[in-house]
Design an enzyme around this catalytic site. Structure first.
Site, PDB file in Angstrom:
ATOM      1  N   ARG A 114       0.781  -1.044  -0.041  1.00 11.36           N
ATOM      2  CA  ARG A 114       0.141  -0.014  -0.076  1.00 11.36           C
ATOM      3  C   ARG A 114       0.809   1.174   0.114  1.00 11.36           C
ATOM      4  O   ARG A 114       1.841   1.189   0.592  1.00 11.36           O
ATOM      5  CB  ARG A 114      -0.883   0.006   1.291  1.00 11.36           C
ATOM      6  CG  ARG A 114      -2.271  -0.641   1.184  1.00 11.36           C
ATOM      7  CD  ARG A 114      -2.851  -0.892   2.329  1.00 11.36           C
ATOM      8  NE  ARG A 114      -2.553  -1.254   3.558  1.00 11.36           N
ATOM      9  CZ  ARG A 114      -2.030  -0.532   4.355  1.00 11.36           C
ATOM     10  NH1 ARG A 114      -1.753   0.773   4.302  1.00 11.36           N
ATOM     11  NH2 ARG A 114      -1.371  -1.064   5.542  1.00 11.36           N
ATOM     12  N   TYR A 264      -1.435  -3.427  -6.848  1.00 13.74           N
ATOM     13  CA  TYR A 264      -1.251  -4.397  -5.529  1.00 13.74           C
ATOM     14  C   TYR A 264      -2.364  -4.228  -4.742  1.00 13.74           C
ATOM     15  O   TYR A 264      -2.979  -2.968  -4.775  1.00 13.74           O
ATOM     16  CB  TYR A 264       0.108  -3.693  -5.044  1.00 13.74           C
ATOM     17  CG  TYR A 264       0.131  -4.513  -3.569  1.00 13.74           C
ATOM     18  CD1 TYR A 264       0.527  -5.467  -3.523  1.00 13.74           C
ATOM     19  CD2 TYR A 264      -0.603  -3.864  -2.494  1.00 13.74           C
ATOM     20  CE1 TYR A 264       0.567  -6.381  -2.254  1.00 13.74           C
ATOM     21  CE2 TYR A 264      -0.383  -4.504  -1.471  1.00 13.74           C
ATOM     22  CZ  TYR A 264       0.156  -5.759  -1.156  1.00 13.74           C
ATOM     23  OH  TYR A 264      -0.096  -6.648  -0.113  1.00 13.74           O
ATOM     24  N   GLY A 265      -2.625  -5.309  -4.081  1.00 12.45           N
ATOM     25  CA  GLY A 265      -3.961  -5.395  -3.363  1.00 12.45           C
ATOM     26  C   GLY A 265      -4.626  -4.066  -2.877  1.00 12.45           C
ATOM     27  O   GLY A 265      -5.816  -3.570  -3.322  1.00 12.45           O
ATOM     28  N   GLY A 266      -4.197  -3.430  -1.735  1.00 13.96           N
ATOM     29  CA  GLY A 266      -4.730  -2.409  -1.064  1.00 13.96           C
ATOM     30  C   GLY A 266      -5.024  -1.279  -1.807  1.00 13.96           C
ATOM     31  O   GLY A 266      -5.869  -0.308  -1.431  1.00 13.96           O
ATOM     32  N   LYS A 273      -9.836  -1.537   1.493  1.00 16.04           N
ATOM     33  CA  LYS A 273      -9.370  -0.454   2.327  1.00 16.04           C
ATOM     34  C   LYS A 273      -9.969   0.700   1.992  1.00 16.04           C
ATOM     35  O   LYS A 273     -10.439   1.534   2.768  1.00 16.04           O
ATOM     36  CB  LYS A 273      -7.787  -0.435   2.433  1.00 16.04           C
ATOM     37  CG  LYS A 273      -7.127  -1.362   2.742  1.00 16.04           C
ATOM     38  CD  LYS A 273      -7.331  -1.789   4.185  1.00 16.04           C
ATOM     39  CE  LYS A 273      -6.538  -2.960   4.473  1.00 16.04           C
ATOM     40  NZ  LYS A 273      -6.705  -3.648   5.911  1.00 16.04           N
ATOM     41  N   HIS A 293     -10.889  -1.697  11.193  1.00 18.65           N
ATOM     42  CA  HIS A 293     -10.124  -2.693  10.781  1.00 18.65           C
ATOM     43  C   HIS A 293      -9.818  -3.637  11.811  1.00 18.65           C
ATOM     44  O   HIS A 293      -9.117  -3.777  12.639  1.00 18.65           O
ATOM     45  CB  HIS A 293      -8.470  -1.681  10.647  1.00 18.65           C
ATOM     46  CG  HIS A 293      -7.423  -2.401   9.789  1.00 18.65           C
ATOM     47  ND1 HIS A 293      -6.033  -1.994  10.344  1.00 18.65           N
ATOM     48  CD2 HIS A 293      -7.729  -3.323   9.012  1.00 18.65           C
ATOM     49  CE1 HIS A 293      -5.559  -2.809   9.402  1.00 18.65           C
ATOM     50  NE2 HIS A 293      -6.389  -3.778   8.734  1.00 18.65           N
ATOM     51  N   SER A 315      -1.830  -3.691  10.404  1.00 18.98           N
ATOM     52  CA  SER A 315      -1.571  -4.654   9.448  1.00 18.98           C
ATOM     53  C   SER A 315      -0.313  -5.514   9.838  1.00 18.98           C
ATOM     54  O   SER A 315       0.661  -5.039  10.212  1.00 18.98           O
ATOM     55  CB  SER A 315      -1.222  -3.918   7.877  1.00 18.98           C
ATOM     56  OG  SER A 315      -2.004  -2.937   7.681  1.00 18.98           O
ATOM     57  N   ALA A 316      -0.337  -6.843   9.359  1.00 20.41           N
ATOM     58  CA  ALA A 316       0.453  -8.017   9.517  1.00 20.41           C
ATOM     59  C   ALA A 316       1.107  -7.799  11.207  1.00 20.41           C
ATOM     60  O   ALA A 316       2.296  -8.052  11.614  1.00 20.41           O
ATOM     61  CB  ALA A 316       1.770  -7.355   8.858  1.00 20.41           C
ATOM     62  N   CYS A 317       0.126  -7.890  11.891  1.00 19.28           N
ATOM     63  CA  CYS A 317       0.204  -8.103  13.334  1.00 19.28           C
ATOM     64  C   CYS A 317      -0.568  -9.206  13.859  1.00 19.28           C
ATOM     65  O   CYS A 317      -0.718  -9.588  15.044  1.00 19.28           O
ATOM     66  CB  CYS A 317      -0.103  -6.941  14.166  1.00 19.28           C
ATOM     67  SG  CYS A 317       1.277  -5.477  14.063  1.00 19.28           S
ATOM     68  N   GLY A 318      -0.976 -10.029  12.882  1.00 20.75           N
ATOM     69  CA  GLY A 318      -1.296 -11.681  13.309  1.00 20.75           C
ATOM     70  C   GLY A 318      -3.116 -11.377  13.356  1.00 20.75           C
ATOM     71  O   GLY A 318      -3.828 -12.439  14.161  1.00 20.75           O
ATOM     72  N   ASP A 340     -10.307  -9.136   8.761  1.00 25.13           N
ATOM     73  CA  ASP A 340      -9.586  -7.885   8.436  1.00 25.13           C
ATOM     74  C   ASP A 340     -10.499  -6.407   8.759  1.00 25.13           C
ATOM     75  O   ASP A 340     -10.149  -5.501   9.064  1.00 25.13           O
ATOM     76  CB  ASP A 340      -9.098  -7.806   6.983  1.00 25.13           C
ATOM     77  CG  ASP A 340      -8.073  -6.586   6.723  1.00 25.13           C
ATOM     78  OD1 ASP A 340      -7.185  -6.483   7.835  1.00 25.13           O
ATOM     79  OD2 ASP A 340      -8.166  -5.878   5.751  1.00 25.13           O
ATOM     80  N   SER A 433       4.046 -10.578   0.658  1.00 27.69           N
ATOM     81  CA  SER A 433       3.554 -11.492  -0.172  1.00 27.69           C
ATOM     82  C   SER A 433       2.251 -11.906   0.431  1.00 27.69           C
ATOM     83  O   SER A 433       1.956 -12.096   1.661  1.00 27.69           O
ATOM     84  CB  SER A 433       4.536 -12.441  -0.823  1.00 27.69           C
ATOM     85  OG  SER A 433       4.918 -13.193   0.342  1.00 27.69           O
ATOM     86  N   ARG A 434       1.199 -12.178  -0.438  1.00 30.26           N
ATOM     87  CA  ARG A 434       0.084 -12.675   0.119  1.00 30.26           C
ATOM     88  C   ARG A 434      -0.800 -13.887  -0.626  1.00 30.26           C
ATOM     89  O   ARG A 434      -0.242 -14.332  -1.766  1.00 30.26           O
ATOM     90  CB  ARG A 434      -0.929 -11.357  -0.440  1.00 30.26           C
ATOM     91  CG  ARG A 434      -0.394  -9.933   0.345  1.00 30.26           C
ATOM     92  CD  ARG A 434      -0.886  -9.885   1.737  1.00 30.26           C
ATOM     93  NE  ARG A 434      -0.477  -8.588   2.094  1.00 30.26           N
ATOM     94  CZ  ARG A 434      -1.098  -7.821   2.994  1.00 30.26           C
ATOM     95  NH1 ARG A 434      -2.311  -8.307   3.387  1.00 30.26           N
ATOM     96  NH2 ARG A 434      -0.648  -6.807   3.430  1.00 30.26           N
ATOM     97  N   ARG A 465       2.155  -4.349  18.140  1.00 34.84           N
ATOM     98  CA  ARG A 465       3.520  -5.161  18.401  1.00 34.84           C
ATOM     99  C   ARG A 465       4.433  -4.151  19.366  1.00 34.84           C
ATOM    100  O   ARG A 465       4.811  -2.995  19.085  1.00 34.84           O
ATOM    101  CB  ARG A 465       4.460  -5.334  17.296  1.00 34.84           C
ATOM    102  CG  ARG A 465       3.797  -6.373  16.430  1.00 34.84           C
ATOM    103  CD  ARG A 465       4.691  -6.316  14.943  1.00 34.84           C
ATOM    104  NE  ARG A 465       4.168  -7.300  14.053  1.00 34.84           N
ATOM    105  CZ  ARG A 465       4.481  -8.619  13.847  1.00 34.84           C
ATOM    106  NH1 ARG A 465       5.629  -9.189  14.602  1.00 34.84           N
ATOM    107  NH2 ARG A 465       3.788  -9.291  13.131  1.00 34.84           N
ATOM    108  N   ASN A 560      -2.860 -17.963  22.779  1.00 36.73           N
ATOM    109  CA  ASN A 560      -3.909 -16.782  23.061  1.00 36.73           C
ATOM    110  C   ASN A 560      -5.158 -16.973  23.544  1.00 36.73           C
ATOM    111  O   ASN A 560      -5.800 -16.252  24.059  1.00 36.73           O
ATOM    112  CB  ASN A 560      -3.653 -15.881  21.657  1.00 36.73           C
ATOM    113  CG  ASN A 560      -2.216 -15.232  21.571  1.00 36.73           C
ATOM    114  OD1 ASN A 560      -1.591 -15.242  22.317  1.00 36.73           O
ATOM    115  ND2 ASN A 560      -2.105 -15.201  20.138  1.00 36.73           N
TER     116      ASN A 560
HETATM  117  C1  OXD Z   1      -3.562  -4.340   5.326  1.00 33.22           C
HETATM  118  C2  OXD Z   1      -4.228  -5.451   4.622  1.00 33.22           C
HETATM  119  O1  OXD Z   1      -2.532  -3.840   4.685  1.00 33.22           O
HETATM  120  O2  OXD Z   1      -5.098  -6.017   5.215  1.00 33.22           O
HETATM  121  O3  OXD Z   1      -3.894  -4.093   6.518  1.00 33.22           O
HETATM  122  O4  OXD Z   1      -3.920  -5.922   3.639  1.00 33.22           O
HETATM  123 MN    MN Z   2      -5.691  -4.988   6.861  1.00 32.58          MN
END
Ligand code: OXD
Ligand code: MN
Length: 650
Positions: A114, A264-266, A273, A293, A315-318, A340, A433-434, A465, A560
């Protein structure tokens, strides 16, 4: 397939002139859709199924972007087959023979994430988009663009941007088709990759047009073009884009999105988004609900009682891992509603109900493995488009975090198409990568995930994080305190956007890149929810605290569930907490750690170092002052004051 003969060039020119189209202005009173259709080769789909308003929008876009052909998406499998063959021919995707109907796309290396710095919201006044920052401090809570600059940006990029290409018209629904909580969009794009991805990530096709015909006819306008660099030459013809001039524009007043230059995706799957969060949050503000989100999961305890939890992590935090968690705590079951985005609205009884507006998972691949997320691994090897992962000589995929057993003995080609080995010194897969995969394939998809009424939300988690200072879990004392906790969220940066290096960034509500309007007004809106119904309990979690030696103090993933167990019991009213200066912590022995493999140092995990929290409160204060200024609601400022006072007494 219908093929209408091209009409003479003069008619096309006349049609374009007569429209004198400017995007982002009201639709022209007249429209010449028939003329446009005759001037173009409509090579797929039924143009008659479009409503007059959609036709007018398509007409504007055709006039501006000048595609050679028009394709109205019907959402069918036959259509997907045709597009896959086309992309195969163009070199955009390669088949992954090891799996069923799976594909790999390699983007231009300059188009991998993004682009937050090139993402803008257009409102008449700047403070409708972003807080006015004192002393000309650069704002970090979004970018504003004036109407004139937006029009100029469009005029510089879009005229003729689809020449030689097909324009695809994708009718899509965010949320189950026809649900009162759902919203409809029309994405116009020149990228077959985007079409295929949107068909996974949203409910797309003719059925959406039927709802538009029967309903109020409202839709969000989403125009996307991968563009052409000013030089006219594509660095990688299999992945056309224009990274130098990429721009993502939103105009909330007109429910309109315009995106140029990135596939690219986002940046390009505009339902995600751009619509579900940025435009979505402005619609939600107007209509009195929340577009967030957040993942949504259902958790059933050993007694068979079930609650739903929403959780906001950057984003990318699990989020995907939590949404698909396999609990290690016996007797618990987690089911996934979404990973998401959550749209949450009070029902007539004052219960906050959520839908996942998406239809698929666009998950970060690296780190996903049989150990970390076996459910995702059972989801993604059918009907999936992988982007920028590494490939294996036996027709499979590979990324960092997969075990040797998952990899087999095959040789590996990295995301750039070069031979790769463990000694290459570089990751095989791009860190962002996705996989883009249908949600319905998830083995633990919740039975109510498509319930038109949504699922009732009992708890909201915020998290990020935080390697130091922040305990595993704590609970807000009340709603206003929870809103403050969301506003004060910070997290280490990740590869999901264009940030370099690891730094602790403020990411309020995990929405920093996704706010559709002024963050101060967003906070007031959150505070006001308390007057609208029964608000859920709010918690802050941190799976990422490290010891002084740099080791994670908590194993995370399935464990968790132990934190969710405490959350569950708090929702049920169990008095298993003690007050602390920052909020409620699990009381002695309340966190169920029985049967955990390895010893967990709960003292370190829950320690609240005074200097850390003094510094944290200072940082939050400085951030609010510099970034939110006079827009900060008094109730949030008061919460900060309380935190400072409590920490001073620690
Ligand atoms: C992000 C996604 O970047 O979900 O938050 O792709
Ligand atoms: Mn996201």
């Amino acid at each position: 397939m219908k093929c209408i003969k091209l009409c003479p060039k003069s008619i096309i020119v006349q049609a374009r002139k007569s429209l004198k189209s400017q995007l982002l202005v009201a639709a022209p009173k007249h429209y010449n859709f028939r003329l446009i259709c005759r001037a173009l080769s409509v090579n797929y789909g039924d143009a008659k199924a479009l409503t007059p308003a959609v036709k007018a929008y398509v007409e504007q876009c055709v006039s501006l972007c000048q595609p050679d052909q028009l394709h109205i998406c019907d959402g069918s499998q036959a259509e997907s087959k045709q597009l896959q063959q086309l992309m195969l021919k163009q070199g955009t995707i390669v088949p992954l023979s090891k799996y069923e109907n799976c594909w790999l796309a390699r983007t231009n290396p300059a188009d991998v994430a993004r682009v937050e710095s090139k993402t803008f919201i257009c409102t008449p006044r700047k403070e409708q988009t972003v807080p006015v920052t004192p002393n000309a401090t650069p704002g970090t809570l979004g970018n504003w663009i004036s109407e004139a600059d937006l029009q100029a940006a469009i005029a510089e990029r879009f005229p003729g941007s689809m020449k030689g290409r097909t324009m695809y018209v994708i009718p899509f629904s965010m949320g189950p088709v026809g649900s009162p909580l759902s919203k409809i969009g029309i994405e116009i794009t020149d990228s077959p990759y985007v079409v295929e991805s949107m068909k996974i990530m949203t409910r797309a096709g003719s059925k959406v047009l039927q709802v538009l015909q029967q309903g109020d006819g409202q839709f969000v306008k989403c125009l996307h073009s991968v563009g052409t660099p000013a030089s006219g030459t594509q660095a990688q013809p299999s992945w056309p884009c224009d990274p130098e001039r990429t721009i993502i524009l939103h105009k909330p007043a007109d429910n309109e999105i315009v995106s140029y230059g990135s596939g690219y995706g986002g940046n390009s799957l505009l339902g995600k988004k751009c619509f579900a969060l940025r435009i979505g949050s402005t619609i939600a503000k107007r209509e009195g609900w929340l577009a967030e989100h957040m993942l949504i999961l259902g958790i059933t305890n050993p007694q068979g009682k079930k609650i739903y939890v929403a959780a906001a992590f950057p984003s990318a935090c699990g989020k995907t891992n939590l949404a698909m968690m396999t609990p290690t705590l016996p007797g618990y079951k987690v089911e996934c509603v979404g990973d998401d985005i959550a749209w949450m609205k009070f029902d007539s009884k004052g219960v906050l109900r959520a839908i996942n507006p998406e239809n698929g998972f666009f998950g970060v691949a690296p780190g996903t493995s049989r150990t970390t997320n076996p459910i995702a691994m059972d989801t993604i090897f059918r009907n999936t488009v992988f982007t920028n992962v590494a490939s294996t000589s036996d027709g499979g995929v590979y990324w960092e975090g997969m075990s040797a057993a998952e990899m087999g003995s095959a040789s590996i080609t990295d995301w750039l198409g070069k031979p790769w080995s463990k000694d290459s010194g570089k990751p095989a897969a791009h860190p962002n990568s996705r996989f883009c995969t249908p949600a319905a394939q998830c083995p633990i998809i919740d039975p109510a995930w498509e319930d038109a009424a949504g699922v009732p939300i009992s708890a909201i988690l915020f998290g990020g994080r935080r390697p130091a200072g922040v305990p595993l879990v704590y609970e807000a004392r009340d709603w206003a305190h929870g809103v403050f906790m969301g506003a004060a969220m910070r997290s280490e940066s990740t590869a999901a956007a264009e940030h370099k290096g690891k730094m602790i960034m403020h990411d309020p509500f995990a929405m920093r890149p996704f706010f559709g309007y002024n963050f101060g007004d967003y906070l007031s809106h959150w505070l006001s929810m308390e007057q609208r119904g029964q608000v859920p309990k709010i918690f802050h979690v941190n799976w990422f605290r490290k010891s002084d030696e740099g080791k994670f103090l908590w194993p995370g993933f399935g464990d968790n569930s132990r934190v969710l167990d405490w959350v569950f019991r708090r929702v049920q009213g169990e008095q298993c907490y003690e007050e602390s200066p920052i909020g409620r912590l699990p009381s002695e022995g309340a966190l169920n750690v029985s049967g955990m493999q390895g010893k967990v140092d709960l003292t370190q995990l829950f320690e609240l170092p005074k200097e850390f929290w003094q510094q944290e409160a200072k940082e939050i204060e400085a951030y609010f002052k510099a970034q939110v200024g006079e827009h900060l609601p008094k109730a949030v400022a008061a919460q900060l004051g309380e935190l400072k006072a409590r920490v001073a007494k620690m």
